[in-house]
Design a protein around this motif. Structure first.
Motif, PDB file in Angstrom:
ATOM      1  N   LEU B 169      28.970  29.407  24.031  1.00 57.48           N
ATOM      2  CA  LEU B 169      28.243  28.148  24.243  1.00 57.48           C
ATOM      3  C   LEU B 169      29.074  26.960  23.785  1.00 57.48           C
ATOM      4  O   LEU B 169      29.160  25.935  24.481  1.00 57.48           O
ATOM      5  CB  LEU B 169      26.912  28.194  23.497  1.00 57.48           C
ATOM      6  CG  LEU B 169      25.860  29.115  24.113  1.00 57.48           C
ATOM      7  CD1 LEU B 169      24.675  29.267  23.175  1.00 57.48           C
ATOM      8  CD2 LEU B 169      25.398  28.594  25.467  1.00 57.48           C
ATOM      9  N   ASP B 173      30.332  24.184  26.266  1.00 58.24           N
ATOM     10  CA  ASP B 173      29.830  22.815  26.094  1.00 58.24           C
ATOM     11  C   ASP B 173      30.963  21.817  25.963  1.00 58.24           C
ATOM     12  O   ASP B 173      30.804  20.636  26.271  1.00 58.24           O
ATOM     13  CB  ASP B 173      28.918  22.734  24.860  1.00 58.24           C
ATOM     14  CG  ASP B 173      27.550  23.341  25.125  1.00 58.24           C
ATOM     15  OD1 ASP B 173      26.817  23.614  24.157  1.00 58.24           O
ATOM     16  OD2 ASP B 173      27.204  23.542  26.317  1.00 58.24           O
ATOM     17  N   LYS B 211      19.361  31.489  22.899  1.00 55.56           N
ATOM     18  CA  LYS B 211      20.820  31.426  23.093  1.00 55.56           C
ATOM     19  C   LYS B 211      21.243  32.332  24.234  1.00 55.56           C
ATOM     20  O   LYS B 211      22.128  32.004  25.014  1.00 55.56           O
ATOM     21  CB  LYS B 211      21.541  31.854  21.808  1.00 55.56           C
ATOM     22  CG  LYS B 211      21.616  30.764  20.760  1.00 55.56           C
ATOM     23  CD  LYS B 211      22.785  30.991  19.803  1.00 55.56           C
ATOM     24  CE  LYS B 211      22.581  30.260  18.515  1.00 55.56           C
ATOM     25  NZ  LYS B 211      22.743  28.804  18.627  1.00 55.56           N
ATOM     26  N   GLU B 214      20.389  30.628  27.412  1.00 58.01           N
ATOM     27  CA  GLU B 214      21.299  29.500  27.638  1.00 58.01           C
ATOM     28  C   GLU B 214      22.631  29.991  28.182  1.00 58.01           C
ATOM     29  O   GLU B 214      23.200  29.394  29.096  1.00 58.01           O
ATOM     30  CB  GLU B 214      21.519  28.787  26.302  1.00 58.01           C
ATOM     31  CG  GLU B 214      21.643  27.290  26.447  1.00 58.01           C
ATOM     32  CD  GLU B 214      22.068  26.647  25.131  1.00 58.01           C
ATOM     33  OE1 GLU B 214      21.497  27.008  24.081  1.00 58.01           O
ATOM     34  OE2 GLU B 214      22.975  25.792  25.170  1.00 58.01           O
ATOM     35  N   HIS B 218      24.182  28.959  31.776  1.00 57.46           N
ATOM     36  CA  HIS B 218      25.189  27.914  31.631  1.00 57.46           C
ATOM     37  C   HIS B 218      26.105  27.886  32.853  1.00 57.46           C
ATOM     38  O   HIS B 218      26.651  28.922  33.241  1.00 57.46           O
ATOM     39  CB  HIS B 218      26.011  28.159  30.359  1.00 57.46           C
ATOM     40  CG  HIS B 218      26.663  26.926  29.833  1.00 57.46           C
ATOM     41  ND1 HIS B 218      27.675  26.267  30.516  1.00 57.46           N
ATOM     42  CD2 HIS B 218      26.455  26.217  28.700  1.00 57.46           C
ATOM     43  CE1 HIS B 218      28.036  25.220  29.812  1.00 57.46           C
ATOM     44  NE2 HIS B 218      27.319  25.163  28.705  1.00 57.46           N
TER      45      HIS B 218
END
Lengths: 310, 662, 147
Positions: B169, B173, B211, B214, B218
């Protein structure tokens, strides 16, 4: 065939049953047990101290004698003797200091023949040439269970026996090397080979109290009680031992145990050699059963299995 | 680098300039700097020799720049303080004059001469020797350019536990692409098996599943579950990875989780998610929140796929998602960095026979207890013992099983057991208020934030009995387990009757991870945990450039630390990706093909695996990016084919002659 | 009374011993000026041939300074140096050079004092051993007179 055999002093005095039954059993396997000439007490633990290594002279003398008589194997049935002889032997093989010192002591040994008074001296060094084996090991590795099975004369099916290893047979593992100390199988396999059922129980290697029966009897009483109780709880008809001291603690002192622990009704204690001899067809009279405190006669009846069914 | 590159000049023609610094009185107070400059004026190779009061000052530097240009110097020596101070200063000055920075030599006549000697004559003599040695070196210095290589700004993350997920992540990101490879059918690692997590007693699945979702959604994360890394080749910034896609036999895009297949499957298998305390079918979902949300057919336990012996699952699948003809395929990817987050496993109870873990059903490990505690576990969150389903009225917890044992097991501390044992005992006491919880411990290590307060609650509020001593034996007597231990604080032996025993088994390297790590060729410590580049200062990188470490693969740690480390690793990956191109010090050790005999001795010398053998050409090859320039291979080479740039054997011999000759 | 002044050739690793030498300088720790230093990236750069060459060119003693085991900047360079020096000392003996003339020492960047003391100690040890005189040129060695 002839096989060197070290009985140890206790077997000649207090627990002749172990000696007698062993000899008789081995006869049935065509093995004549021969004691080394002029053997002495093995030292019973004290030779293994680190400080006073002169104690090693005693067991090494015995082994040297075996070697001189041409033997390369000596068997013994007493776990204490076995431990002392084996570890002393290893010390001679592995420790150069002990090897030097003990051979120095023994080199000057003088042997006097009791009859002819002839003196022999100038002995050669002993380097650990003899293999020290417990009879259980010998049966497993040298004789082999198939041969033992082929000589069985009595059917012991249904006889549940709890093997009691005690402390000396398996430990210290690096020096004894008989079997895995955590999960040993040798005694169970032996019992299976002679037709018995081996009972598994958690106390098979817990100490019986050993010499505490002299100095602190209450501790030995409790220790032995717990072993016997556990064996009984797990279905054992008797406990088989391989050490005169264990025998003493668990058999001779069983009255004291019953007095201290009222819930305990008693349990017969046997020598593994007695069961072996019986299975191989030896007569009851030569098993030394008279030495037992706890009656064992009803274990040694012909056609026991048939009897118990009726 | 815009320096003018000087061609390698013949020694005889090289023009070296010498600048001897006074450093105020620091040098000049002991060493006769003027004499040094004067003596060296006529030394072979020296075309210019001067002294100045402060070479590092602006005028001093300007002097260097002007002199280089005016006197057409090919190399310079600044005899002054330690190079650790001003090497870069003078390199920069030289660069401004158009001279390659690798033609600059710093002669240390301060820290290693004027500041440590009192005899001026001897100090001056020594200074001359020092300068002479640098002249000898300078005459053979080559102009060098740092090695440049592109960076592929994609990251590979191996392992989909909490550490892998966090790193994925963070990197994604940042704006970079991430490939996350997980060998199991779902991500979640060990954390998803936990019930509550210390010290907050958060529901583990509740905090992890967001998580997980996500990651699956993503846009920059490519999630590859039921895949395994097969090989990694290349080097930092330029890795080529082969990834094996294991056949699931179910198309995850079609499966709608209706569960009909599971109902008809005849094969019942021990459920590994529930640590063997429950069963699953051969076609299964590891747990309800699995991601990706799909069934997987376990070929090993299926009745048979070639040929198809059963086929019941396919028959009932409305979506036609089941395909028995799926095959293993190999995917190739290219990445610039690899984060290894392969997690841990628990030490096997079989190794500690005296505790009866293998013998007795009711002697279990921490993860099994987590499943019993879990509301979605085999007992629905009611604490029951495995053998007969009874609610245990006495549980003994044993800490340090297999840890902190230098004789037979693992010598290290597994770090999390003290906290999770306290948690287990607390949870048990909450759910079975009339139950007795006993903990055998050596120490209680609860150093994290709010950890000790949690542990104190366990003792004070939940009345858990802590006994300081090791357990020697656990065995069964009738219905009960007997635990033998010792209470070292009273000096007495202790015997506890328990219905169940929970062993806090040591954390060890993940099963089968050594095969993977060998393929990656990254270093581990003696326990199989990943080795960090420096235990204090570089905890999230491997010495092998381009590999980063996160989570328990690196060593036992709890969730807060694992997450922190994962983010740190992601930041380091960010460092790497932020560079336009990778630049590396060129003073490496190249291979002279003509001299190299292909013996391979240099290859084993390299701690960075920078050298390899080109079997076709029969010579060694060096990767200039990986080579760190230590010179170990250069010293070992029997042919002189490995010569360190700007510190060749020839240079060293010349320096020795210059310093020791008279 | 004239004293033989030994020449000591010191190979120092950049990360540890050379930094220690610098630290000794910064703290103004004095020691005998008998050494000349050659800085290498790692002690493992040093080839036994370098050591022999130093003796040949006039060094009476050779000193190698590296990082403590476990601390090598390049992971295991110092272990390689240790192996090489251990073996090489035997060869030195066979060549007729007293192996005590070669010294390997682990000195970390923080141990400036140790560096200074070692330099003094080694210099006086070599002084006691006397000049090596391996140079091919004339052997008459000029002794140092007090100025």
């Amino acid at each position: 065939m002839k096989l060197h055999y070290y009985p140890g002093c206790t077997l000649k005095e207090k627990t002749t049953a172990l000696d007698l039954s062993t000899r008789e059993a081995m006869k049935r396997l065509d093995i004549e047990l021969v004691e080394p000439a002029d053997w002495t007490c093995c030292g019973a633990e004290y030779p293994l101290t680190e400080e006073k290594i002169v104690g090693l002279a005693a067991p090494i003398r015995v082994l040297r004698q075996v070697h001189q008589e041409g033997g390369d194997v000596v068997v013994t049935t007493c776990s204490f003797c076995y431990a002392v002889l084996k570890r002393a032997n290893k010390a001679m093989q592995d420790d150069p200091l002990k090897h030097k010192r003990i051979n120095a002591y023994l080199r000057d040994d003088i042997k006097i023949d009791p009859l002819t008074k002839e003196r022999t001296t100038g002995f050669e060094d002993y380097n650990g040439e003899v293999k020290v084996l417990h009879l259980l090991e010998y049966l497993r590795d040298a004789v082999g269970y198939p041969k033992v099975k082929s000589r069985l004369k009595r059917d012991l099916k249904g006889l549940s026996i709890a093997p009691y290893y005690g402390c000396r047979l398996l430990r210290p593992h690096e020096e004894m090397g008989v079997d895995e100390p955590d999960e040993p199988r040798i005694f169970e396999e032996f019992l299976g080979a002679i037709g018995c059922t081996a009972v598994d129980y958690p106390f098979k290697q817990e100490c019986c109290g050993s010499y505490l029966s002299v100095s602190l009897p209450a501790a030995a009483t409790e220790a032995s009680y717990r072993i016997l109780r556990s064996a009984r709880m797990n279905g054992a008809r008797a406990v088989a031992v391989t050490c005169p001291l264990c025998f003493y603690n668990m058999d001779h002192r069983q009255d004291a145990i019953k007095e201290a622990f009222l819930d305990f009704p008693g349990l017969p204690v046997l020598f593994f050699s007695q069961v072996l001899a019986w299975a191989l067809g030896v007569d009851k009279e030569v098993l030394g059963l008279a030495e037992h405190t706890v009656p064992v006669d009803d274990l040694f009846i012909e056609n026991r299995a048939a009897e118990e069914r009726t | 680098m815009t320096a003018k590159k000087t061609d390698k000049k013949d020694k005889k023609d090289k023009r070296i300039g010498l600048f001897v610094c006074h450093c105020g009185v620091n040098i000049a107070g002991v060493v006769d700097v003027e004499k040094v400059a004067e003596t060296m004026k006529d030394y072979p190779g020296v075309s210019f020799s001067a002294n100045y009061v402060y070479m590092c000052s602006d005028p001093g530097q300007q002097m260097i720049i002007d002199t280089i240009k005016e006197k057409h110097l090919d190399g310079i020596i600044v005899a002054a303080c330690s190079p650790t101070l001003h090497e870069k200063t003078f390199q920069e000055a030289a660069r401004l004059a158009g001279l390659n920075p690798y033609q600059i030599e710093i002669a240390n006549i301060r820290e290693q001469d004027s500041w440590v000697h009192t005899d001026k004559a001897k100090a001056t003599k020594k200074a001359v020797k020092i300068v002479k040695s640098h002249v000898a070196k300078a005459l053979q210095n080559e102009s060098l350019e740092p090695v440049k290589v592109d960076v592929n700004r994609r990251a590979l993350i191996i392992g989909g536990g909490v550490s892998g997920l966090q790193a994925a992540l963070d990197i994604a990101d940042h704006g970079y692409e991430v490939i996350l490879v997980e060998k199991n059918p779902s991500i979640g690692g060990k954390m998803i098996q936990l019930s509550e997590t210390f010290p907050t007693l958060d529901c583990s699945q509740c905090i992890l599943t967001p998580k997980m979702v996500e990651v699956s959604r993503h846009p920059r994360i490519k999630l590859l579950t039921y895949h395994e890394v097969d090989s990694v080749s290349g080097f930092v910034g330029n890795f080529k990875v082969k990834i094996r896609k294991k056949p699931r036999y179910v198309d995850e895009t079609l499966c709608n989780l209706c569960g009909e297949c599971e109902k008809v499957c005849p094969q019942v298998v021990s459920d590994e998610f529930n640590m063997g305390l429950a069963f699953r079918k051969a076609i299964y979902m590891p747990f309800p929140q699995a991601i990706p949300g799909t069934y997987t057919l376990d070929a090993e336990h299926c009745l048979g796929l070639t040929p198809v012996r059963c086929g019941k699952c396919k028959d009932v699948c409305d979506k036609k998602a089941i395909d028995y003809d799926m095959k293993e395929t190999i995917i190739e990817e290219e990445v610039g960095a690899v984060v290894v987050a392969t997690g841990y496993d628990l030490y096997t109870m079989q190794a500690i026979g005296e505790y009866g873990g293998e013998k007795y059903e009711d002697v279990i490990n921490g993860l099994e207890f987590e499943r019993i505690l879990s509301a979605s576990g085999p007992t629905g969150g009611v604490i029951r013992r495995p053998s007969d389903g009874q609610v245990p009225k006495s549980i003994v917890f044993v800490q340090c099983t297999g840890s902190r044992d230098t004789e037979k097991h693992n010598p290290y501390c597994s770090k999390i057991c003290c906290m999770y044992t306290a948690k287990h005992a607390m949870m048990y006491r909450h759910r079975v208020p009339d139950g007795q919880a006993t903990v055998f411990y050596i120490d209680v290590r609860t150093g994290g934030k709010a950890f000790d307060e949690f542990y104190q609650r366990t003792i004070e509020e939940d009345r858990v009995l802590y006994i300081r001593g090791k357990v020697s034996k656990i065995f069964k007597e009738g219905d009960k387990l007997i635990v033998w231990g010792v209470d070292t604080l009273t000096g007495k032996k202790v015997e506890v009757e328990a219905d169940m025993v929970v062993l806090a088994m040591a954390m060890v390297k993940a099963d089968g991870v050594m095969d993977l790590l060998k393929k990656l060729k990254i270093a581990t410590d003696i326990h199989g945990f990943l080795a960090e580049a420096h235990p204090k200062l570089r905890p999230v990188e491997s010495l092998n450039a381009g590999f980063y470490l996160a989570g328990c693969a690196h060593g036992p740690k709890d969730i807060p630390e694992a997450v922190a480390q994962a983010s740190a690793a992601a930041a380091k990956v960010g460092d790497l990706f932020a560079q336009k191109e990778l630049s590396h010090d060129p003073t490496i050790v190249p291979v002279n093909d003509e001299l190299c005999s292909g013996c391979g001795i240099c290859i084993s010398m390299c701690p960075y695996s920078a050298r390899s053998l080109d079997l076709e050409r029969g010579v060694a090859v060096v990767n200039e990016i990986l080579c760190e320039g230590c010179g170990a291979c250069a010293a070992a080479c029997p042919c002189g084919a490995a010569q360190q740039r700007n510190q060749t054997d020839s240079q060293i011999y010349s320096m020795l002659t210059a310093m020791l000759g008279e | 009374m004239t004293m033989f002044e030994p020449q000591i050739m010191c190979f120092l690793c950049k990360w540890c011993t050379s930094a220690a030498a610098d630290a000794a300088g910064t703290s103004r720790m004095h020691y005998a000026p008998n050494n000349v230093n050659l800085r290498v990236m790692c002690s493992s750069r040093i080839d036994p041939q370098h050591i022999l060459y130093a003796f040949k060119e006039g060094a009476d003693g050779v000193f190698i300074g590296g990082c403590h085991p476990g601390d090598c900047h390049y992971v295991e360079g110092n272990y390689k140096t240790l192996r090489r020096v251990t073996l090489f000392k035997k060869i030195l003996q066979d060549l007729g050079i007293d192996p005590k003339r070669l010294r390997l020492e682990w000195i970390s960047a923080a141990e400036g004092k140790k560096y200074a003391e070692t330099m003094d100690e080694f210099a006086s040890q070599i002084q006691a051993l006397g000049p090596l005189q391996l140079k091919e040129k004339a052997l008459a060695r000029e002794v140092v007179k007090d100025e």
